[in-house]
Design a protein around this motif. Structure first.
Motif, PDB file in Angstrom:
ATOM      1  N   GLN A  25       0.827  -1.206   0.000  1.00 42.58           N
ATOM      2  CA  GLN A  25       0.000   0.000   0.000  1.00 42.58           C
ATOM      3  C   GLN A  25       0.860   1.254   0.000  1.00 42.58           C
ATOM      4  OE1 GLN A  25      -2.442  -0.332   3.495  1.00 42.58           O
ATOM      5  NE2 GLN A  25      -3.888  -1.780   2.564  1.00 42.58           N
ATOM      6  N   LEU A  26       0.261   2.336  -0.438  1.00 43.13           N
ATOM      7  CA  LEU A  26       0.862   3.665  -0.362  1.00 43.13           C
ATOM      8  C   LEU A  26      -0.026   4.487   0.556  1.00 43.13           C
ATOM      9  CD1 LEU A  26       2.988   5.706  -1.340  1.00 43.13           C
ATOM     10  CD2 LEU A  26       1.409   6.285  -3.219  1.00 43.13           C
ATOM     11  N   ARG A  27       0.572   4.983   1.675  1.00 42.19           N
ATOM     12  CA  ARG A  27      -0.249   5.684   2.656  1.00 42.19           C
ATOM     13  C   ARG A  27       0.543   6.831   3.271  1.00 42.19           C
ATOM     14  NH1 ARG A  27       0.642   4.426   8.051  1.00 42.19           N
ATOM     15  NH2 ARG A  27       2.337   2.920   8.424  1.00 42.19           N
ATOM     16  N   GLU A  32       4.527   6.564   3.031  1.00 43.21           N
ATOM     17  CA  GLU A  32       5.137   5.237   3.158  1.00 43.21           C
ATOM     18  C   GLU A  32       4.572   4.311   2.088  1.00 43.21           C
ATOM     19  OE1 GLU A  32       5.808   2.952   7.058  1.00 43.21           O
ATOM     20  OE2 GLU A  32       4.108   1.925   6.116  1.00 43.21           O
ATOM     21  N   ALA A  33       5.514   3.651   1.360  1.00 44.00           N
ATOM     22  CA  ALA A  33       5.132   2.652   0.373  1.00 44.00           C
ATOM     23  C   ALA A  33       5.652   1.310   0.862  1.00 44.00           C
ATOM     24  CB  ALA A  33       5.718   2.989  -0.990  1.00 44.00           C
ATOM     25  N   SER A  34       4.815   0.276   0.864  1.00 43.29           N
ATOM     26  CA  SER A  34       5.230  -1.046   1.332  1.00 43.29           C
ATOM     27  C   SER A  34       5.298  -2.014   0.166  1.00 43.29           C
ATOM     28  CB  SER A  34       4.260  -1.565   2.400  1.00 43.29           C
ATOM     29  OG  SER A  34       2.938  -1.649   1.888  1.00 43.29           O
ATOM     30  N   GLY A  35       6.172  -3.024   0.318  1.00 42.69           N
ATOM     31  CA  GLY A  35       6.318  -4.025  -0.737  1.00 42.69           C
ATOM     32  C   GLY A  35       6.877  -3.434  -2.015  1.00 42.69           C
ATOM     33  N   LEU A  47       4.834  24.626   0.166  1.00 44.72           N
ATOM     34  CA  LEU A  47       4.395  26.024   0.236  1.00 44.72           C
ATOM     35  C   LEU A  47       4.613  26.750  -1.075  1.00 44.72           C
ATOM     36  CD1 LEU A  47       5.738  26.960   3.813  1.00 44.72           C
ATOM     37  CD2 LEU A  47       3.406  26.316   3.136  1.00 44.72           C
ATOM     38  N   LEU A  48       5.585  26.255  -1.856  1.00 41.33           N
ATOM     39  CA  LEU A  48       5.862  26.861  -3.156  1.00 41.33           C
ATOM     40  C   LEU A  48       5.082  26.170  -4.275  1.00 41.33           C
ATOM     41  CD1 LEU A  48       9.720  27.405  -2.842  1.00 41.33           C
ATOM     42  CD2 LEU A  48       7.894  29.109  -2.591  1.00 41.33           C
ATOM     43  N   GLY A  49       4.201  25.233  -3.896  1.00 38.44           N
ATOM     44  CA  GLY A  49       3.358  24.577  -4.873  1.00 38.44           C
ATOM     45  C   GLY A  49       4.032  23.433  -5.594  1.00 38.44           C
ATOM     46  N   ASP A  50       5.043  22.855  -4.988  1.00 42.80           N
ATOM     47  CA  ASP A  50       5.752  21.737  -5.599  1.00 42.80           C
ATOM     48  C   ASP A  50       5.842  20.608  -4.578  1.00 42.80           C
ATOM     49  OD1 ASP A  50       7.086  20.216  -7.394  1.00 42.80           O
ATOM     50  OD2 ASP A  50       8.900  21.455  -7.507  1.00 42.80           O
ATOM     51  N   LEU A  51       6.235  19.422  -5.015  1.00 45.95           N
ATOM     52  CA  LEU A  51       6.390  18.271  -4.121  1.00 45.95           C
ATOM     53  C   LEU A  51       7.814  17.747  -4.250  1.00 45.95           C
ATOM     54  CD1 LEU A  51       5.237  16.229  -2.120  1.00 45.95           C
ATOM     55  CD2 LEU A  51       4.483  14.845  -4.088  1.00 45.95           C
ATOM     56  N   GLU A  52       8.582  18.001  -3.209  1.00 41.15           N
ATOM     57  CA  GLU A  52       9.952  17.497  -3.154  1.00 41.15           C
ATOM     58  C   GLU A  52      10.151  16.744  -1.847  1.00 41.15           C
ATOM     59  OE1 GLU A  52      12.620  20.735  -3.578  1.00 41.15           O
ATOM     60  OE2 GLU A  52      12.080  21.147  -5.689  1.00 41.15           O
ATOM     61  N   TYR A  53      11.116  15.825  -1.866  1.00 38.06           N
ATOM     62  CA  TYR A  53      11.395  15.011  -0.676  1.00 38.06           C
ATOM     63  C   TYR A  53      12.765  15.381  -0.119  1.00 38.06           C
ATOM     64  CZ  TYR A  53       7.592  12.282  -2.677  1.00 38.06           C
ATOM     65  OH  TYR A  53       6.391  11.898  -3.214  1.00 38.06           O
ATOM     66  N   ARG A  54      12.819  15.491   1.219  1.00 36.19           N
ATOM     67  CA  ARG A  54      14.077  15.843   1.868  1.00 36.19           C
ATOM     68  C   ARG A  54      14.823  14.626   2.391  1.00 36.19           C
ATOM     69  NH1 ARG A  54      13.136  15.922   7.462  1.00 36.19           N
ATOM     70  NH2 ARG A  54      10.928  15.993   8.063  1.00 36.19           N
ATOM     71  N   LYS A  55      14.155  13.480   2.470  1.00 33.64           N
ATOM     72  CA  LYS A  55      14.823  12.283   2.974  1.00 33.64           C
ATOM     73  C   LYS A  55      14.051  11.043   2.572  1.00 33.64           C
ATOM     74  CE  LYS A  55      16.572  10.154   7.256  1.00 33.64           C
ATOM     75  NZ  LYS A  55      16.739  10.308   8.745  1.00 33.64           N
ATOM     76  N   PHE A  56      14.813   9.964   2.292  1.00 34.69           N
ATOM     77  CA  PHE A  56      14.255   8.632   2.079  1.00 34.69           C
ATOM     78  C   PHE A  56      14.752   7.725   3.197  1.00 34.69           C
ATOM     79  CE2 PHE A  56      13.477   8.511  -2.789  1.00 34.69           C
ATOM     80  CZ  PHE A  56      12.216   9.035  -2.582  1.00 34.69           C
ATOM     81  N   VAL A  57      13.844   6.950   3.795  1.00 37.86           N
ATOM     82  CA  VAL A  57      14.208   5.915   4.750  1.00 37.86           C
ATOM     83  C   VAL A  57      13.759   4.581   4.161  1.00 37.86           C
ATOM     84  CG1 VAL A  57      13.925   4.989   7.073  1.00 37.86           C
ATOM     85  CG2 VAL A  57      13.991   7.473   6.718  1.00 37.86           C
ATOM     86  N   VAL A  58      14.731   3.739   3.801  1.00 38.58           N
ATOM     87  CA  VAL A  58      14.445   2.448   3.172  1.00 38.58           C
ATOM     88  C   VAL A  58      14.623   1.374   4.237  1.00 38.58           C
ATOM     89  CG1 VAL A  58      14.998   0.911   1.266  1.00 38.58           C
ATOM     90  CG2 VAL A  58      15.343   3.373   1.012  1.00 38.58           C
ATOM     91  N   SER A  59      13.553   0.694   4.595  1.00 41.89           N
ATOM     92  CA  SER A  59      13.583  -0.284   5.677  1.00 41.89           C
ATOM     93  C   SER A  59      13.698  -1.705   5.129  1.00 41.89           C
ATOM     94  CB  SER A  59      12.316  -0.172   6.538  1.00 41.89           C
ATOM     95  OG  SER A  59      12.222   1.108   7.135  1.00 41.89           O
ATOM     96  N   SER A  60      14.630  -2.483   5.720  1.00 39.76           N
ATOM     97  CA  SER A  60      14.859  -3.891   5.371  1.00 39.76           C
ATOM     98  C   SER A  60      15.018  -4.104   3.871  1.00 39.76           C
ATOM     99  CB  SER A  60      13.708  -4.760   5.910  1.00 39.76           C
ATOM    100  OG  SER A  60      13.597  -4.639   7.309  1.00 39.76           O
TER     101      SER A  60
END
Length: 535
Positions: free
Chosen positions: A17-19, A29-32, A62-75
């Motif tokens: 799932q993506l939630r 969070e995206a699983s699988g 706030l600037l109307g864009d979607l950027e990511y500041r960090k990825f946490v990849v589990s297992s």
């Protein structure tokens, strides 16, 4: 999913799932997650992760864009490409992957939690499973594209690096600390300092890492209670690796290396060549032989070899195409100084040759260290040339015992003490052994030439004592130190006139005696033949 595909450079699918994981931290969070191919993460072939959590950059929203500041990849589990040159199957494959992420990703912060890597060398070797607790990659200064910090952690292993990447090279400050038995640390230690066998160590210094070369400058190593400083460079080629550099120790401990060599005489040579023709250095930590050439200069305030401690010492270790040599340029030993050369020749993989000269040695300390059953005193000079068997399956049949020759000289005189000195003094002077009170046999000068052959030591003795010349031929059978042979003494006296003055025209008188030796070196028995007087 689009961001993950851009990160990996290939197809990404989601079986779970993506939630929204947290509204407070704005994380998704995206699983699988499955990475079917990952050209952007080369050398990764494919991978999967239980979850991938992306933390959103609030400012971008706030600037109307979607950027990511960090990825946490589990297992995550990553299968890496096989390396035809044989450099993949080590724990630092994870570090190489992290370095790839520096170029492939614009993210300022990536964290892999409990990652698993499957790595293998060459075409037919099995894959190995390598695990970590955490791998973190950060960019302290996002405006500098090549600047980054890398951390790797697992039980007993902490690695930290901060520097920059420029093309295929990386440079910066590195710190590493290990405790207990840790295969990644053991492999790194075996690669950089193959003469060491410490289970725990730490290092820090200036690291430069390119495709074919790893160098450490201004490096500081700690091996438990011992430290070393200097510079090392590790070169990797298609056929052989090479280590060059200089290290200055406070205490250099060669006990593990000597013990390993004695236990298996073919260890300094390639496993794939029974004759040992291709050479290399044995890596105890990995239990395999690797073709590594050495050109190392070592110095130390103290040298430790088993129960023996000496120093200071300066030496050079060279290994090329199967030929290993250790040249000792300076060694303070038993109150004197020594120079020596130790060689292991691929033509004789079960034997080691030792040549050297030592001057002004304390003969008593030398005899005690060698556990000789004799008490001898005086400054001595030792010259030797020996072939020492190393044992193991590769040892040559004829090298069942050490062979060669040596010479022990006492140019300034000395004494033989204890039971042996008392017995020799009584025999030479003609006194009764039980009545003799002197426990030492002084000599003005002496020379002993020895030859080791067939489990025995043959000695040619020459000396001077109270105007007498002493000569002898002795044999000491090993290992019981049984003694056999003869000693003879000879004295010439100038003729004396009736008035007590030395007569120039008269005939000199000569007295000689012969001693037969038996028993052991610790308790010799001397039988005196009747002396003869002639004029």
């Amino acid at each position: 999913m689009k961001a993950l595909a851009a990160w990996s450079g290939g197809k990404v699918t989601l079986t779970g799932q993506l939630r929204v994981a947290s509204f407070a931290s704005l994380s998704l969070e995206a699983s699988g997650v499955r990475f079917h191919d990952a050209p952007g993460l080369d050398p990764v072939l494919r991978g999967r992760a239980e979850t991938v959590t992306a933390l959103v950059n609030l400012r971008s929203l706030l600037l109307g864009d979607l950027e990511y500041r960090k990825f946490v990849v589990s297992s995550p589990q990553f299968v890496l490409k096989r390396q035809s040159r044989g450099g993949a199957a080590d724990e630092f494959a994870a570090a190489r992957l992290a370095l790839t992420l520096v170029d492939r990703s614009s993210l300022p912060d990536i964290e892999l939690r409990n990652p698993v890597f499957y790595v293998a060398d060459r075409d037919f070797r099995p894959y190995r499973r390598i695990t970590f607790e955490r791998i973190a990659l950060k960019r302290p200064n996002p405006t500098e594209a090549g600047s980054f910090a890398l951390g790797l952690h697992k039980p007993g292993f902490d690695f930290a690096f901060q520097g920059e990447r420029n093309g295929d090279s990386v440079s910066g400050q590195v710190r590493l600390k290990t405790t207990g038995e840790c295969p990644p640390a053991a492999n790194l230690l075996a690669a950089l300092t193959p003469w060491e066998a410490a289970s725990a160590f730490s290092l820090k210094g200036d690291l430069t890492w390119s495709r074919d070369r790893v160098s450490l400058d201004e490096a500081s190593f700690s091996f438990g209670d011992r430290t070393a400083r200097g510079a090392l460079a590790f070169y990797v080629s298609d056929n052989r690796a090479r280590i060059e550099g200089t290290l200055a120790y406070d205490t250099l401990d060669v006990t593990p290396m000597w013990t390993a060599a004695r236990a298996a005489g073919t260890q300094p040579f390639d496993k794939g060549n029974p004759a040992g023709a291709s050479g290399g250095v044995f890596i105890p930590a990995t239990n395999e032989r690797r073709a590594v050439d050495l050109d190392i200069r070592l110095s130390a305030d103290r040298l430790r070899a088993g129960g023996l401690e000496a120093g200071p010492v300066a030496l050079a270790v060279t290994a090329r195409s199967g030929h290993l040599s250790v040249d000792v340029a300076e060694l303070a030993l038993f109150g004197g100084n020594a120079i020596a050369r130790v060689e292991i020749d691929p033509a004789r993989p079960g034997a080691m040759s030792v040549t050297g000269t030592a001057k002004r040695l304390d003969a008593g300390a030398l005899a005690s260290a060698l556990q000789l059953p004799l008490s001898v005193r005086g400054p001595a000079t030792l010259r030797l040339g020996l072939n020492v068997p190393l044992g193991g399956e590769g040892a040559l049949p004829e090298t069942g015992a050490a062979s060669g020759s040596f010479a022990l000289l006492f140019p300034l005189g000395g004494s033989l003490d204890g039971v042996a000195g008392r017995a020799l003094d009584a025999a030479v002077t003609g006194a009764d052994l039980l009545a003799a009170g002197r426990q030492r046999f002084p000599f003005a000068a002496a020379r002993i030439d020895g030859r080791l052959t067939g489990g025995a030591v043959d000695l040619d003795v020459q000396g001077q004592h109270d105007g007498q010349k002493i000569e002898g031929k002795l044999r000491i059978a090993l290992p019981d130190a049984a003694v056999s042979g003869t000693l003879s003494s000879h004295r010439e006296e100038a003729p004396v006139s009736a008035g007590g003055a030395v007569s120039k025209g008269g005939l000199a008188s000569a007295f000689s005696s012969k001693l037969v030796l038996s028993g052991t070196a610790a308790a010799p028995i001397l039988s005196s033949h009747q002396g003869s007087l002639s004029n």
